[in-house]
Design a protein around this motif. Structure first.
Motif, PDB file in Angstrom:
ATOM      1  N   UNK A 230       0.830  -1.208   0.000  1.00  0.00           N
ATOM      2  CA  UNK A 230       0.000   0.000   0.000  1.00  0.00           C
ATOM      3  C   UNK A 230       0.861   1.252   0.000  1.00  0.00           C
ATOM      4  N   UNK A 231       1.929   1.234   0.778  1.00  0.00           N
ATOM      5  CA  UNK A 231       2.829   2.391   0.829  1.00  0.00           C
ATOM      6  C   UNK A 231       3.471   2.643  -0.539  1.00  0.00           C
ATOM      7  N   UNK A 232       3.854   1.563  -1.229  1.00  0.00           N
ATOM      8  CA  UNK A 232       4.440   1.713  -2.571  1.00  0.00           C
ATOM      9  C   UNK A 232       3.418   2.315  -3.533  1.00  0.00           C
ATOM     10  N   UNK A 233       2.166   1.841  -3.453  1.00  0.00           N
ATOM     11  CA  UNK A 233       1.122   2.383  -4.326  1.00  0.00           C
ATOM     12  C   UNK A 233       0.885   3.860  -4.047  1.00  0.00           C
ATOM     13  N   UNK A 234       0.821   4.251  -2.777  1.00  0.00           N
ATOM     14  CA  UNK A 234       0.623   5.659  -2.429  1.00  0.00           C
ATOM     15  C   UNK A 234       1.798   6.509  -2.903  1.00  0.00           C
ATOM     16  N   UNK A 235       2.998   5.952  -2.832  1.00  0.00           N
ATOM     17  CA  UNK A 235       4.187   6.697  -3.268  1.00  0.00           C
ATOM     18  C   UNK A 235       4.108   7.008  -4.761  1.00  0.00           C
ATOM     19  N   UNK A 236       3.738   6.004  -5.573  1.00  0.00           N
ATOM     20  CA  UNK A 236       3.633   6.230  -7.012  1.00  0.00           C
ATOM     21  C   UNK A 236       2.451   7.150  -7.331  1.00  0.00           C
ATOM     22  N   UNK A 237       1.382   7.059  -6.570  1.00  0.00           N
ATOM     23  CA  UNK A 237       0.246   7.945  -6.808  1.00  0.00           C
ATOM     24  C   UNK A 237       0.620   9.396  -6.516  1.00  0.00           C
ATOM     25  N   UNK A 238       1.436   9.613  -5.473  1.00  0.00           N
ATOM     26  CA  UNK A 238       1.893  10.967  -5.162  1.00  0.00           C
ATOM     27  C   UNK A 238       2.710  11.537  -6.312  1.00  0.00           C
ATOM     28  N   UNK A 239       3.498  10.679  -6.980  1.00  0.00           N
ATOM     29  CA  UNK A 239       4.261  11.141  -8.135  1.00  0.00           C
ATOM     30  C   UNK A 239       3.332  11.517  -9.296  1.00  0.00           C
ATOM     31  N   UNK A 240       2.274  10.712  -9.493  1.00  0.00           N
ATOM     32  CA  UNK A 240       1.313  11.030 -10.550  1.00  0.00           C
ATOM     33  C   UNK A 240       0.633  12.370 -10.287  1.00  0.00           C
ATOM     34  N   UNK A 241       0.301  12.634  -9.025  1.00  0.00           N
ATOM     35  CA  UNK A 241      -0.332  13.910  -8.682  1.00  0.00           C
ATOM     36  C   UNK A 241       0.618  15.067  -8.951  1.00  0.00           C
ATOM     37  N   UNK A 242       1.908  14.855  -8.652  1.00  0.00           N
ATOM     38  CA  UNK A 242       2.895  15.916  -8.850  1.00  0.00           C
ATOM     39  C   UNK A 242       3.120  16.194 -10.335  1.00  0.00           C
ATOM     40  N   UNK A 243       3.214  15.133 -11.142  1.00  0.00           N
ATOM     41  CA  UNK A 243       3.481  15.288 -12.569  1.00  0.00           C
ATOM     42  C   UNK A 243       2.231  15.637 -13.374  1.00  0.00           C
ATOM     43  N   UNK A 244       1.061  15.467 -12.761  1.00  0.00           N
ATOM     44  CA  UNK A 244      -0.191  15.727 -13.468  1.00  0.00           C
ATOM     45  C   UNK A 244      -0.849  14.428 -13.877  1.00  0.00           C
TER      46      UNK A 244
END
Length: 255
Positions: A230-244
Motif C-alpha cells: 500500500x505504501x508503494x502504491x501511495x508513493x507512485x500515486x503521489x508522483x502522478x499527482x505531482x506530474x499531473x
C-alpha cells in the motif's frame, strides 16, 4: 570566463571523467537546480556553456552537496548523487536527469555539506581508482564514511566528532589512507587514518544479528507485506499527482 548558472548560493561543484571519456562538471545550489556544463565548448573568452537546461531536483528541500557516483562493477550509467537538508540521498541519471533512487543519508550532526569518493588500489591495473566508500562531512563537528550502495542502511555509515565547531573543508589523500579536515574557530587541521574494514565489521555484525535494513526480517518487524505494498502504491500515486494525472507524456518514475 564565467557564467551565472544559479540564482542562489552554490552548495556543490564536482568534476569527473564520464564513461565515454568526456570531462564533465555539475553543480547544485540553494535554488534547487542541478546544472551540467559543456566543458568542450568552454574557453577563457566565452566562459562556460550549459549542457542542456538546468534541472529542478527538489520541491521543498535544499541541496547541500553533490558527487559523481563512482563506476563500480555492475554500474551501467553515469549518475550524480545529491544530498539535501532533509537527510536524503538522491541519485540522478547524468543524461536525462531522472531520479534513480532516494535513500536516507547519515544523520550525525546535521545535513551533509561535502561528499568525496575514497580511492582504493586496483590490483588488476596496479593503480588507484574508485572504491565503494564515500567520505562525508557536515557543516559542524562531524566527519564520517558511508558505503555504497547508498540504500539508507545505518549500519553502512559512521561518523565521529572531528572538530568542536564548524568544519570549513575536508579532503582525502590520493591513496585513500588518510582524511584531512580543517576547522574554523578551533584553527586546527586534523589528519585521520581511514579504516574501511571497521565499517565492514560493523555491517557484518549487524547482518548476523538480523539488524541490517537489507534483511527481510527488518522489514517484517516494521510492517507486514500488505501495508508495504500500500505504501508503494501511495508513493507512485503521489508522483502522478505531482506530474499531473491528465497527460499523454511519458512518465518519469522516481524510486
Amino acid at each position: 570566463g564565467r557564467v551565472k548558472s544559479h540564482t542562489r548560493a552554490i552548495t556543490g561543484l564536482e568534476f569527473t571523467v564520464r564513461e565515454d571519456g568526456r570531462l564533465a562538471l555539475v553543480s547544485v545550489a540553494e535554488d534547487r537546480m542541478l546544472v551540467e556544463y559543456d566543458l568542450s565548448e568552454a574557453t577563457p573568452e566565452t566562459g562556460f556553456k550549459l549542457r542542456g537546461e538546468p534541472t529542478k531536483i527538489e520541491q521543498v528541500a535544499v541541496p547541500t552537496a553533490c558527487m559523481w557516483h563512482p563506476l563500480l562493477g555492475g554500474d551501467f550509467e553515469d549518475r550524480v548523487v545529491t544530498a539535501n537538508n532533509e537527510f536524503k540521498f538522491k541519485q540522478w541519471n547524468a543524461d536525462n536527469k531522472s531520479c534513480r533512487r532516494t535513500s536516507l543519508c547519515p544523520t550525525y550532526g546535521g545535513p551533509l555539506t561535502s561528499l568525496q569518493t575514497i580511492p582504493a588500489i586496483n590490483p588488476e591495473r596496479n593503480q588507484y581508482g574508485p572504491s565503494p566508500y564515500v567520505l562525508y562531512s557536515t557543516a559542524e563537528k562531524v566527519v564520517g564514511i558511508v558505503k555504497i550502495p547508498l540504500d539508507g542502511n545505518p549500519n553502512k555509515a559512521m561518523g565521529l566528532i572531528a572538530h568542536p565547531t564548524a568544519i570549513s573543508s575536508v579532503t582525502v589523500s590520493s591513496d585513500g589512507r588518510y582524511c584531512m579536515s580543517a576547522g574554523g574557530e578551533d584553527r586546527c587541521v586534523n589528519i585521520w587514518q581511514i579504516s574501511t574494514k571497521a565499517l565492514d565489521v560493523k555491517y557484518e555484525e549487524a547482518v548476523t544479528r538480523a539488524e541490517g535494513l537489507g534483511s527481510a526480517s527488518m522489514y517484517s518487524e516494521l510492517i507486514d507485506q500488505e501495508v508495504k505494498e500500500d505504501l508503494i502504491d501511495y508513493f507512485y500515486y503521489a508522483q502522478l499527482r505531482t506530474q499531473g494525472e491528465d497527460t499523454m507524456e511519458e512518465r518519469t518514475p522516481w524510486r
